[in-house]
Design a protein around this motif. Structure first.
Motif, mmCIF file in Angstrom:
data_model
loop_
_atom_site.group_PDB
_atom_site.id
_atom_site.type_symbol
_atom_site.label_atom_id
_atom_site.label_comp_id
_atom_site.label_asym_id
_atom_site.label_seq_id
_atom_site.Cartn_x
_atom_site.Cartn_y
_atom_site.Cartn_z
ATOM 1 N N GLN A 50 0.819 -1.213 0.000
ATOM 2 C CA GLN A 50 0.000 0.000 0.000
ATOM 3 C C GLN A 50 0.855 1.267 0.000
ATOM 4 O OE1 GLN A 50 -2.527 -0.356 3.433
ATOM 5 N NE2 GLN A 50 -3.604 -2.127 2.619
ATOM 6 N N GLY A 51 2.135 1.110 0.212
ATOM 7 C CA GLY A 51 3.025 2.258 0.136
ATOM 8 C C GLY A 51 3.285 2.935 1.464
ATOM 9 N N GLN A 52 3.192 2.196 2.549
ATOM 10 C CA GLN A 52 3.436 2.819 3.850
ATOM 11 C C GLN A 52 4.925 2.818 4.181
ATOM 12 O OE1 GLN A 52 2.121 2.321 8.485
ATOM 13 N NE2 GLN A 52 0.617 1.926 6.941
ATOM 14 N N SER A 53 5.462 4.003 4.473
ATOM 15 C CA SER A 53 6.881 4.094 4.821
ATOM 16 C C SER A 53 7.138 3.435 6.162
ATOM 17 C CB SER A 53 7.314 5.555 4.914
ATOM 18 O OG SER A 53 7.159 6.184 3.687
ATOM 19 N N ARG A 54 8.366 2.963 6.326
ATOM 20 C CA ARG A 54 8.738 2.356 7.604
ATOM 21 C C ARG A 54 9.157 3.454 8.579
ATOM 22 N NH1 ARG A 54 14.627 -0.328 6.313
ATOM 23 N NH2 ARG A 54 14.494 -0.890 8.494
ATOM 24 N N HIS A 103 -2.564 8.354 3.241
ATOM 25 C CA HIS A 103 -2.548 7.106 2.475
ATOM 26 C C HIS A 103 -2.319 5.891 3.353
ATOM 27 C CE1 HIS A 103 1.767 7.989 2.660
ATOM 28 N NE2 HIS A 103 1.949 6.716 2.445
ATOM 29 N N ASN A 104 -1.991 6.102 4.621
ATOM 30 C CA ASN A 104 -1.771 4.961 5.513
ATOM 31 C C ASN A 104 -3.027 4.512 6.224
ATOM 32 O OD1 ASN A 104 0.882 5.097 4.847
ATOM 33 N ND2 ASN A 104 1.464 6.290 6.655
ATOM 34 N N LEU A 105 -4.085 5.347 6.166
ATOM 35 C CA LEU A 105 -5.247 5.051 7.001
ATOM 36 C C LEU A 105 -5.868 3.706 6.661
ATOM 37 C CD1 LEU A 105 -6.856 8.592 7.125
ATOM 38 C CD2 LEU A 105 -5.531 7.420 8.888
ATOM 39 N N ILE A 106 -5.865 3.380 5.360
ATOM 40 C CA ILE A 106 -6.550 2.158 4.941
ATOM 41 C C ILE A 106 -5.875 0.915 5.512
ATOM 42 C CG2 ILE A 106 -5.332 1.648 2.785
ATOM 43 C CD1 ILE A 106 -8.239 1.544 1.563
ATOM 44 N N SER A 128 -6.099 1.902 -2.025
ATOM 45 C CA SER A 128 -6.890 0.679 -1.906
ATOM 46 C C SER A 128 -6.155 -0.298 -1.014
ATOM 47 C CB SER A 128 -7.095 0.071 -3.282
ATOM 48 O OG SER A 128 -5.920 -0.590 -3.682
ATOM 49 N N TRP A 129 -6.731 -1.486 -0.877
ATOM 50 C CA TRP A 129 -6.096 -2.522 -0.081
ATOM 51 C C TRP A 129 -4.795 -2.993 -0.682
ATOM 52 C CZ3 TRP A 129 -6.158 -4.274 4.596
ATOM 53 C CH2 TRP A 129 -7.230 -3.866 5.396
ATOM 54 N N THR A 147 5.274 11.453 1.089
ATOM 55 C CA THR A 147 5.662 11.004 2.416
ATOM 56 C C THR A 147 7.180 10.883 2.449
ATOM 57 O OG1 THR A 147 5.636 9.067 3.845
ATOM 58 C CG2 THR A 147 5.006 8.714 1.588
ATOM 59 N N CYS A 148 7.743 10.998 3.642
ATOM 60 C CA CYS A 148 9.185 10.830 3.758
ATOM 61 C C CYS A 148 9.458 9.367 4.053
ATOM 62 C CB CYS A 148 9.754 11.699 4.881
ATOM 63 S SG CYS A 148 11.533 11.493 5.061
#
Lengths: 576, 193, 257
Positions: free
Chosen positions: A466-470, A480-483, C5-6, C211-212
């Motif tokens: 989903q593209g969440q940074s670490r 964009h992290n909420l999902i 999305s998921w 985002t960083c």
């Protein structure tokens, strides 16, 4: 306890012991404690990730206000724990357990040596490691707190952040300890094998330790150099890693400039990529022993596996910059490291293939250690496969520094290395204490752990995609992290479950030490020399120096009436 | 442990020598990394001071000769051990230690002059490299001095007749040659290029 | 939220589809390999379990056959590398769009903001100097340079027109940051002391997020920025409305000050 002639004081026997077995156990207990500490840290962090801004249960009230004001973890506390979790798990947990504990305890008896080549140096390496570890932990109490720049410690952040000096000093201790250990291991393997134990008759576990020692010996000095340079940047205000024109918080930084930021990353990964193989090769050796013993047949492709390990070790020095595709390094250089990365996957596949094919034609005993060894194969498989999109430059653009990376390397190190090491504990426990660990508790520990580990790591792969940074203190600060938030909840609940499933292991370990089922010296009916000496082995290991007549895995030999033919037995008994 | 003497499988090199070579291999990686860093920083820099204009070449040349001389004396000390000449060993080892101290004193003078001119490691990247690399080399010299003094002490306190003695002197010599070689690389890299 | 999305976020840049293609091919292959392999593994476990009347066989499987999986894996990897990875990487990272046809900006990261330096109507950037940086001039634009008179800087708010390549020169004032727009599938570290070029072409109007991706300190989690991809006319109107940085503070600053 003094059934032997020479009387040793308690201190000589258990604290400043020069016996490789005592040192091995010291390493084992210490590294398990560090693993537990590192795991507790990640539980606190995971609570914050799943339920940001809520009071941490149990630990919330215990943490100081600088860390967790009002019981809610703060970003500084989060970053400190994040950096320390990585450092502790890698340098104080897995490596000392894999090399210090198992390497020390098992390797000398497997090659028929009375002890390590340099017993005093061996003791010294433990007594350098322990202060290094304590120093690392004590950094939480220093003004400014512990290191908070990740376990990678990238400058300039690590140079301007508080807490890094103690981290660097303690790394110097740990590196010294590793260097002493690796010299000792190599000399022991080369010069102290029992008569007849040629290199090609050594069990794979010894090979894995031997190869690992070379990696440690040659890969750690560059990190030591990098640590020295970073330390001097912090203490002497040199500017090795500080470029021109730095402006921190609106103020020009007090550095002369002229440094190279990426230089540190090159030096760091030149160590830290081979380090990955230090984490994985000894567990590979352990599960090879377990699989050979519990399949009752020779391992498939013994020599192929040895060559695979050697080529992994050699290649591991040529792939480091695949951690740096997006670091600003020349994109043309990336192509080189892309190719070497693809090539190094081949020997890893070869190791896995050999172990799988070893199952063919076997008579598999599903003992507790065997369960751990078997789970290693598919789980390490996931770890290896998820490395593929990260190793390819184009897909790495998207996945680099996301949770996908975290999922990937934890699949390798947790479901891979750690499970292999747990298997090793169950496998060699009877050798260490003359008693067996409880099977039922062992199976609860196994199934609970393997399911919980997947529950922790699978969601990470999803939120990574989903593209969440670490390394985000609060993922919900970004839209964009909420999902992916429910995935964090699932992961955290699984982490708590994983902690709970370690309780049967800890209980089992200490309870079995005193009340476990008594067994003879070779309960698994294994062939290697470690099962020839009494359990636990006395000082000096063997009453008489063993002589070795054949390779390590002579199971189901046609000329022998039993299904195992020890390395030290001169003739097969009774033809069919 | 068994009392019979067994021949363990080995590679024909004594344990201590093997360990020392491994140690030197890791040291080569350490200094190799530092030299590589030096090359990278230097090639990236827009301007670089000329070593012989800002550093004291005569003093460094003197130090080079001191170190080479001390390498010769330590080899001589070792050959005295082989000839079982304890006096000769003590004399040449003492000479080695004296020369090493001489090296450190010259180095200290060099540092002192720099400090008095307000030049410190933080002055610029060239001096960062100069101080850190020569400082690390100096630490190795100090370790060598301690090692050699330890051997002199041991020779007087029962070590002379120990069968391991000759080997240990040889290893001290190997280490000392390594320290010497590092300097041979450092000298041109920092002072002459 | 509609953009996320998921699984992967919406494809909002010209090469998002190409990167996704790679992700899907590789994941499909990974899952296929894993499933086949697990079936074989499970079969072995069942067929060769210890039981009465079953003995282990000392079979020697032809060792060269065991290299077949290695060869297959290497062949697959190298084909993906040759046919997909290297060509795509070259077009993304090793060639840049022409400056004349692109929106050119300087993106300067700092703890914990994304500054975007637009050249203003004259299309020329003013000189910058670290010595001039202060609260009202976060990028240190030289006030004496005429090229910089109409420059403007936005903080944590960037606007781009749809369908035109953006050429960004990425740098950092303090520590390493990483510029990551998930919907664009673009990521690049911003390294102090270096200027790294980066390009992307937004293809879908909408609001996205930067985002960083590299730990940059205490505020790493709140280091985000809005990306607004607008139609050509909306973008031009916004661009015209931005007051140039003179001595006044940066306009468009939205938060964190």
């Amino acid at each position: 306890m003094s059934e032997h002639g020479h009387e040793l004081s308690f201190t000589e026997k258990y604290i400043f012991s020069v016996d490789h077995k005592v040192i091995g156990l010291q390493y084992m207990i210490t590294s398990f404690i560090f693993l537990l500490i590192g795991f507790t840290m990640i539980l606190i962090m995971r609570w914050q990730l799943a339920f940001p801004g809520t009071v941490i249960p149990i630990f919330g009230k215990l943490l100081p206000a600088t860390f967790a004001p009002g019981g809610i973890l703060g970003p500084t506390g989060y970053n400190q724990m994040g950096a320390m979790h990585g450092t502790i798990m890698v340098f104080l947990g897995i490596v000392p357990l894999a090399v210090g504990a198992f390497g020390n305890y098992v390797m000398p008896i497997q090659i028929g040596a009375p002890d390590m080549a340099f017993p005093r140096m061996n003791m010294l390496s433990y007594w350098v490691y322990l202060p290094g570890g304590i120093l690392m932990l004590s950094s939480f109490l220093m003004p400014g707190g512990a290191a908070q720049s990740g376990w990678t410690s990238y400058p300039p952040l690590s140079v301007i952040n508080p807490g890094q000096t103690v981290w660097l000093l303690s790394m110097v201790f740990l590196i010294t300890s590793s260097l002493l250990g690796s010299m000792n291991f190599i000399v022991t393997v080369l010069n102290l094998r029992a008569p007849g134990m040629t290199l090609w008759r050594m069990p794979l576990f010894c090979w894995s330790q031997f190869v690992t020692a070379f990696i440690l010996l040659l890969a750690f000095p560059p990190l030591e150099a990098a640590a020295i340079l970073q330390l001097s940047d912090r203490v002497l205000h040199t500017s090795f890693f500080m470029p021109d024109g730095l402006v921190v918080a609106g103020q020009a930084a007090q550095y002369a400039g002229g440094g190279a930021v990426l230089l540190y990353q090159h030096l760091f990964w030149f160590l830290a990529h081979p380090e990955v193989y230090v984490l994985i090769l000894p567990p590979f050796g352990i599960i090879s022993e377990i699989i050979a013993t519990n399949t009752r047949k020779p391992l498939f492709g013994y020599k192929e596996m040895v060559y695979a390990m050697m080529s992994i070790a050699a290649m591991s020095f040529l792939v480091w910059a695949h951690h740096m595709f997006l670091s600003g390094m020349s994109p043309a250089l990336s192509n080189f490291f892309l190719i070497t990365t693809m090539i190094i996957s081949v020997p890893s596949v070869a190791l896995l293939t050999c172990l799988i094919l070893s199952l063919k034609g076997a008579s598999i005993r599903f003992t507790t250690p065997m369960l751990f060894a078997l789970s290693f194969l598919p789980m390490f498989g996931i770890g290896g496969l998820t490395g593929l999109p990260l190793g390819l430059t184009v897909t790495d653009i998207y996945l680099h520094d996301t949770y996908y990376v975290i999922g990937h390397f934890h699949y390798v190190v947790v479901t891979g290395s750690l499970m292999g090491l747990f298997g090793g504990v169950y496998h060699w426990f009877p050798k260490m204490f003359g008693r067996k660990m409880d099977d039922c508790l062992g199976k609860i520990h196994f199934w609970g752990s393997v399911i919980a580990m997947n529950g922790i790591l699978m969601p990470m792969l999803v939120i990574g995609l989903q593209g969440q940074s670490r390394r985000l203190f609060d993922p919900t600060a970004q839209l964009h992290n909420l999902i992916g938030q429910p995935m964090h909840v699932l992961s955290t609940i699984s982490a708590i479950a994983l902690m709970l499933f370690q309780i049967p292991f800890i209980y089992n370990f200490f309870n079995s030490m005193f009340r476990g089922e008594l067994v003879d010296s070779n309960p698994w009916k294994a062939t290697t020399l470690d099962w020839d000496c009494p359990s636990p082995p006395p000082h000096g290991n063997f009453a008489k120096v063993p002589r070795v007549y054949r390779g390590p895995y002579e199971y189901s030999h046609p000329d022998h009436n039993e299904d195992w033919l020890p390395q030290s037995r001169e003739h097969a008994e009774a033809a069919r | 442990m068994s009392t019979e003497t067994v021949a363990y499988e080995n590679v024909g090199i004594p344990d201590g020598k093997l360990a020392l070579w491994l140690f030197l291999a890791s040291e080569i990686m350490l200094f190799g990394t530092l030299f590589t860093s030096y090359i990278i920083l230097r090639t990236a820099a827009p301007a670089w001071p000329v070593g012989w204009e800002v550093l004291n070449v005569p003093l460094a040349t003197l130090n080079t000769f001191i170190l080479i001389a001390s390498s010769v004396t330590i080899v001589t000390a070792h050959s005295r051990v082989q000839k079982r000449d304890q006096k000769g060993f003590s004399a040449f080892m003492a000479l080695t230690v004296l020369l090493s101290f001489g090296f450190l004193i010259v180095k200290a003078v060099e540092y002192g002059v720099k400090f008095s001119h307000g030049i410190f490691p933080s002055t610029n990247i060239f001096y960062s490299i100069y101080f850190v690399m020569t400082g690390l080399h100096g630490l190795h010299v100090i370790v060598g001095i301690a090692w050699n003094l330890g051997l002199m002490w041991w020779a007087k306190n029962g070590g002379w007749d120990d069968k391991l003695f000759e080997g240990r002197v040889e290893y001290a010599g190997l280490y000392w040659h390594f320290v010497d070689v590092v300097w041979i690389f450092l000298f041109p890299a920092l002072y002459l290029l | 939220m509609g953009n996320y999305s998921w699984l992967l976020p919406v494809q909002a840049s010209s090469f998002a589809a190409r990167i996704d293609l790679g992700l899907w091919i590789i994941h499909a292959a990974m899952i296929l390999i894993f499933v086949l392999w697990t079936i074989f593994f499970a079969y072995l476990l069942v067929a060769y379990r210890q039981r009465d009347g079953h003995k282990a066989e000392r079979i020697h499987i032809d060792h060269w056959k065991s290299l077949a999986p290695d060869a297959a894996v290497l062949f697959f990897e190298l084909s993906v590398v040759a046919l997909y990875v290297i060509p795509t990487w070259s077009s993304l990272k090793m060639s840049l769009p022409d400056e004349k046809d692109s929106i050119v900006v300087n993106i300067v990261a700092e703890q914990f903001n994304w500054n975007v330096h637009y050249p203003g109507p004259d299309g020329k950037f003013g000189k910058r100097s670290a010595a001039l940086i202060d609260f009202s001039n976060p990028l240190g634009i030289d006030p004496t340079d005429p090229a910089g008179a109409d420059d403007f800087v936005t903080v944590n708010d960037m606007h781009f027109p749809v369908g035109k390549p953006v050429l960004a020169r990425l740098s950092s004032k303090d520590v390493i940051h990483s510029f990551f727009i998930p919907a664009f599938r673009i990521k690049q570290d911003a390294v102090p002391g270096m200027v790294v070029p980066l390009w992307f072409e937004p293809t879908l109007e909408g609001d996205y997020e930067v985002t960083c991706a590299q730990l940059c300190g205490v505020g790493h989690a709140i280091m985000r920025a809005d990306v607004k991809v607008q139609s050509r006319t909306d973008y031009d109107r916004w661009f015209a409305s931005m007051a140039p940085v003179k001595k006044a503070g940066p306009s468009g600053a939205t938060e964190e000050w």
